[in-house]
Every structure is written in C-alpha cells, then in structure tokens.
Design an enzyme around this catalytic site. Structure first.
Site, PDB file in Angstrom:
ATOM      1  CG  LEU A  15      -1.788   1.214   1.468  1.00 13.86           C
ATOM      2  CD1 LEU A  15      -2.793   1.410   0.330  1.00 13.86           C
ATOM      3  CD2 LEU A  15      -2.540   1.093   2.798  1.00 13.86           C
ATOM      4  NE  ARG A  38      10.341  -4.167   3.848  1.00 11.53           N
ATOM      5  CZ  ARG A  38       9.746  -4.392   2.693  1.00 11.53           C
ATOM      6  NH1 ARG A  38      10.358  -5.064   1.752  1.00 11.53           N
ATOM      7  NH2 ARG A  38       8.523  -3.921   2.459  1.00 11.53           N
ATOM      8  CE1 TYR A 142      -3.253  -6.882   9.582  1.00 13.21           C
ATOM      9  CE2 TYR A 142      -5.139  -8.069   8.688  1.00 13.21           C
ATOM     10  CZ  TYR A 142      -4.271  -6.998   8.651  1.00 13.21           C
ATOM     11  OH  TYR A 142      -4.418  -6.040   7.678  1.00 13.21           O
ATOM     12  CE  LYS A 146      -4.288  -3.588  10.483  1.00 16.24           C
ATOM     13  NZ  LYS A 146      -3.552  -2.327  10.314  1.00 16.24           N
TER      14      LYS A 146
HETATM   15  P1  NAD Z   1       3.107  -4.668   3.763  1.00 15.58           P
HETATM   16  O1  NAD Z   1       3.490  -5.799   4.651  1.00 15.58           O
HETATM   17  O2  NAD Z   1       3.280  -4.791   2.304  1.00 15.58           O
HETATM   18  O3  NAD Z   1       3.885  -3.351   4.247  1.00 15.58           O
HETATM   19  C1  NAD Z   1       4.088  -3.015   5.591  1.00 15.58           C
HETATM   20  C2  NAD Z   1       5.368  -2.186   5.666  1.00 15.58           C
HETATM   21  O4  NAD Z   1       5.594  -1.876   7.056  1.00 15.58           O
HETATM   22  C3  NAD Z   1       6.601  -2.968   5.168  1.00 15.58           C
HETATM   23  O5  NAD Z   1       7.274  -2.235   4.173  1.00 15.58           O
HETATM   24  C4  NAD Z   1       7.453  -3.148   6.416  1.00 15.58           C
HETATM   25  O6  NAD Z   1       8.856  -3.096   6.168  1.00 15.58           O
HETATM   26  C5  NAD Z   1       6.985  -1.954   7.280  1.00 15.58           C
HETATM   27  N1  NAD Z   1       7.250  -2.157   8.701  1.00 15.58           N
HETATM   28  C6  NAD Z   1       7.100  -3.291   9.422  1.00 15.58           C
HETATM   29  N2  NAD Z   1       7.479  -3.095  10.689  1.00 15.58           N
HETATM   30  C7  NAD Z   1       7.881  -1.802  10.783  1.00 15.58           C
HETATM   31  C8  NAD Z   1       8.392  -1.009  11.816  1.00 15.58           C
HETATM   32  N3  NAD Z   1       8.594  -1.501  13.055  1.00 15.58           N
HETATM   33  N4  NAD Z   1       8.683   0.307  11.564  1.00 15.58           N
HETATM   34  C9  NAD Z   1       8.498   0.803  10.316  1.00 15.58           C
HETATM   35  N5  NAD Z   1       8.032   0.098   9.279  1.00 15.58           N
HETATM   36  C10 NAD Z   1       7.733  -1.207   9.512  1.00 15.58           C
HETATM   37  O7  NAD Z   1       1.614  -4.291   4.118  1.00 15.58           O
HETATM   38  P2  NAD Z   1       0.561  -3.498   3.194  1.00 15.58           P
HETATM   39  O8  NAD Z   1      -0.194  -4.497   2.408  1.00 15.58           O
HETATM   40  O9  NAD Z   1       1.230  -2.368   2.511  1.00 15.58           O
HETATM   41  O10 NAD Z   1      -0.430  -2.958   4.306  1.00 15.58           O
HETATM   42  C11 NAD Z   1      -0.358  -1.627   4.798  1.00 15.58           C
HETATM   43  C12 NAD Z   1      -1.449  -1.455   5.834  1.00 15.58           C
HETATM   44  O11 NAD Z   1      -2.714  -1.698   5.218  1.00 15.58           O
HETATM   45  C13 NAD Z   1      -1.342  -2.418   7.006  1.00 15.58           C
HETATM   46  O12 NAD Z   1      -1.685  -1.742   8.192  1.00 15.58           O
HETATM   47  C14 NAD Z   1      -2.359  -3.481   6.686  1.00 15.58           C
HETATM   48  O13 NAD Z   1      -2.864  -4.068   7.844  1.00 15.58           O
HETATM   49  C15 NAD Z   1      -3.420  -2.683   5.944  1.00 15.58           C
HETATM   50  N6  NAD Z   1      -4.212  -3.535   5.038  1.00 15.58           N
HETATM   51  C16 NAD Z   1      -3.647  -4.107   3.941  1.00 15.58           C
HETATM   52  C17 NAD Z   1      -4.422  -4.937   3.122  1.00 15.58           C
HETATM   53  C18 NAD Z   1      -3.830  -5.599   1.907  1.00 15.58           C
HETATM   54  O14 NAD Z   1      -4.536  -6.388   1.258  1.00 15.58           O
HETATM   55  N7  NAD Z   1      -2.601  -5.313   1.539  1.00 15.58           N
HETATM   56  C19 NAD Z   1      -5.769  -5.159   3.436  1.00 15.58           C
HETATM   57  C20 NAD Z   1      -6.299  -4.585   4.575  1.00 15.58           C
HETATM   58  C21 NAD Z   1      -5.512  -3.747   5.366  1.00 15.58           C
END
Ligand code: NAD
Length: 319
Positions: A15, A38, A142, A146
């Site tokens: 995202l 990262r 998870y 949330k």
């Molecule tokens: P993702 O796992 O692709 O990205 C998460 C990012 O957070 C990663 O780049 C990771 O390196 C970073 N991260 C992890 N720990 C960290 C820390 N301690 N400090 C800083 N950065 C850190 O996840 P996403 O799919 O991009 O999701 C983003 C948000 O959207 C999340 O909160 C997720 O719950 C929510 N979400 C995503 C989806 C989906 O389908 N992708 C659906 C519903 C909700």
C-alpha cells in the site's frame, strides 16, 4: 496558510509504495516524508525517504519534530497469514506502533492521523454482507489487533479530539509492490504467473469468496476520506469499504478470458483457508457512501484487464 507535512510509516509496503506516490501528487513531493524499517530497494529521486522503526518512539518523535510533520499515515503492520506465525510479536508491533503514533499526535496536536484497518475484524458471527455496526469476532491475532486499533483510534477522537480516520480495506490487488503476507495475496500472485505463462497453485479453495479492491480504488478512497470536511466524518473507528467480491474460480476465469492458455490448480493451505473462511465475503459500505461519497470504479473485468496490461508492459520493459 500552514503547509501540510505528511509522514508515511511503512512506505515500502504494498500500500505504502502507491500511497506515497499519490500523496506526492496531491501535495508536493517535498511535503511527503516516506519512512520504513527496510531501506528502499529502488531509491526514487523524487521521494524524501528515511529508515525509521516506528517502535522506536524517540526516533519517531525526532522525525516528526525535524520535518514539522502535521499528518501521519501509519501503515506499518504484520498482516494476517504472517501474523499467525508469531502472534505475540504481531500484537506487539501492531499495537505498540499505533499507540506511539496516537500519543505523539496527541502530544504535538497533529492535524490528522490515518490508520488502515481490515476485513480481518469481522468473524464467523458477522452477518453478510457485513454491516457497518455489527458483531465483530476476529479469530486471528491480526484481526484482534486491528479491532483493538480501531477502538483506540475512536478513543483518541472522543477523549482528545484527535482527527483519526480509518478504512477497513478488503484484500488489495496491485502490480507495483509485492503483497506482504495476507490471506488475499493469491489474487495478486495469480497475475504474475499468468503473464509469465506459468501454471498457478492457488492456496484457497475454488469457492472461497472474499471482498477485494483494486489499488487505484483503495488509494482514491484513502485520499477522499482524508480530504473530506471533518463534519462529514461520523466514524472515527473505521469505515466499511466495499468494491468487488469473487472466488478463485471466478478470477481464474476472468484471467483465462484474456490469457486462454492460463492454468490454475488448487493446493489449499489449511491455515490460510481457515482465516479466509472466518471473514465476511461481502461488505455493506452504505455509511462511507453517504458520509463522504465513496464509490468504487473497478469491477472484476476492468481490474483484471488493467493488471494484465500493466504487468505485460513491465515484462516488455525488462526484456
Ligand atoms: P506490507 O506488509 O506490504 O507493508 C508493511 C510495511 O511496514 C513494510 O514495508 C514493512 O517493512 C513496514 N514495517 C514493518 N514493521 C515496521 C516497523 N517496526 N517500523 C516501520 N516500518 C515497519 O503491508 P501493506 O499491504 O502495505 O499494508 C499496509 C497497511 O494496510 C497495514 O496496516 C495493513 O494491515 C493494511 N491492510 C492491507 C491490506 C492488503 O490487502 N494489503 C488489506 C487490509 C488492510
């Protein structure tokens, strides 16, 4: 007028990669500070990027101070399937990070905070389509994190007047960055195999229906929510957000319509299947539609066509 400065936390994820770009377009690139634990794999000259561990409250405070941040988009989290591998760590990361962000936003009186929630908050007792106000009985760490996160967001709004806004995203489908370990990741992986003319093993069973959304719709929803006048926002826990719902068999059929030689078989992963079976398979998002005018643009057919065209163009560039 005060210049907004936006901090994106978790900017390298599925995202964050696209939301950061959209924020740079909606504002100026210099107004958006992208951070992640990262380093960036392909540093982008236009992006102001810093490595930041959101669990380090001191480092987070320094970043907010240094850049005179006015808004935070807190995206960092451990997602559903990955979360089940280490539940305590997932709880720790998902909750501690949010509390750091909310506390800092309260202390420094930031303008706005954005917090993504998920369809993982629903559960087996949730009616279908899932209403905005309903039984929420998540079964994954998870989903529990949330749901607790949503309640904390609402608490900070009610108690301190902090303008926190949130969406319960369905499974997100995109071609820019790989997904991060969710239960809906199959609906992204399928395209990468199809455009490379490789067979695909689906980890969910053929009739598992789940709510999904194409990334451009998710990005637009996020910006529309965040830009809506405060008086339009009646929910500060998290808004239901709907777009498409389909089964693996239905998406495979839509892919096959454009890539006839595509083949998919099923190799069900019991853990991911159990998670998917516990989630609502359709969403009632009337409140988001009424409050701030939400309306999705992509259906299954247009999303599949756009994904395939974009991935094929990427492969052609690499050749
Ligand atoms: P993702 O796992 O692709 O990205 C998460 C990012 O957070 C990663 O780049 C990771 O390196 C970073 N991260 C992890 N720990 C960290 C820390 N301690 N400090 C800083 N950065 C850190 O996840 P996403 O799919 O991009 O999701 C983003 C948000 O959207 C999340 O909160 C997720 O719950 C929510 N979400 C995503 C989806 C989906 O389908 N992708 C659906 C519903 C909700």
């Amino acid at each position: 007028m005060k210049e907004e400065k936006i901090l994106v936390i978790g900017a390298n994820g599925q995202l964050g990669t696209e939301l950061t770009k959209a924020l740079q377009t909606a504002y100026k690139p210099s107004q958006v500070i992208a951070t992640d634990i990262r380093p960036q794999s392909n540093p982008d000259a236009d992006t102001c990027f810093e490595v930041l561990d959101v669990l380090d409250k001191e480092a987070l405070t320094q970043t907010v101070r240094k850049h005179k941040i006015t808004q935070i988009y807190h995206l960092a989290a451990i997602l559903s399937a990955k979360g089940e591998e280490n539940p305590i760590l997932t709880w720790d990361i998902n909750m501690k990070s949010l509390l750091h962000v909310l506390e800092l936003a309260r202390e420094r009186q930031l303008d706005k905070v954005y917090y993504p929630s998920s369809i993982a908050v629903y559960g087996t007792k949730t009616p279908i389509p899932a209403p905005q106000w309903t039984v929420l009985n998540p079964s994954t760490v998870y989903g529990i994190s949330k749901l607790a996160g949503e309640k904390w967001c609402d608490y900070y709004f009610q108690k301190y007047g902090l303008d926190v806004r949130s969406l319960r995203y369905p499974g997100l489908i995109s071609h820019s960055a790989p997904p991060g370990g969710g239960t809906t990741d199959y609906a992204v992986d399928i395209f990468h195999k199809a455009v490379r003319q490789e067979p695909f093993a689906c980890f969910l069973s053929e009739n598992t229906r789940l709510p999904m959304m194409y990334m451009p719709d998710a990005i637009r929803a996020t910006l529309e929510l965040m830009h809506a006048p405060a008086e339009k926002i009646t929910i500060h826990s998290s808004y239901n957000l709907g777009a498409i719902d389909f089964t693996p068999a239905e998406i495979a059929q839509a892919v096959k319509a454009l890539i006839p030689e595509f083949e998919m078989h099923y190799q069900v992963n019991p853990l991911k299947q159990a998670i998917a079976d516990s989630w609502a398979d359709a969403i009632d998002d009337q409140v988001a539609r009424q409050d701030w005018g939400w309306k999705p643009e992509y259906d299954l057919k247009s999303m599949v066509a756009d994904m395939i065209a974009n991935l094929k163009a990427k492969i052609a560039l690499q050749a």
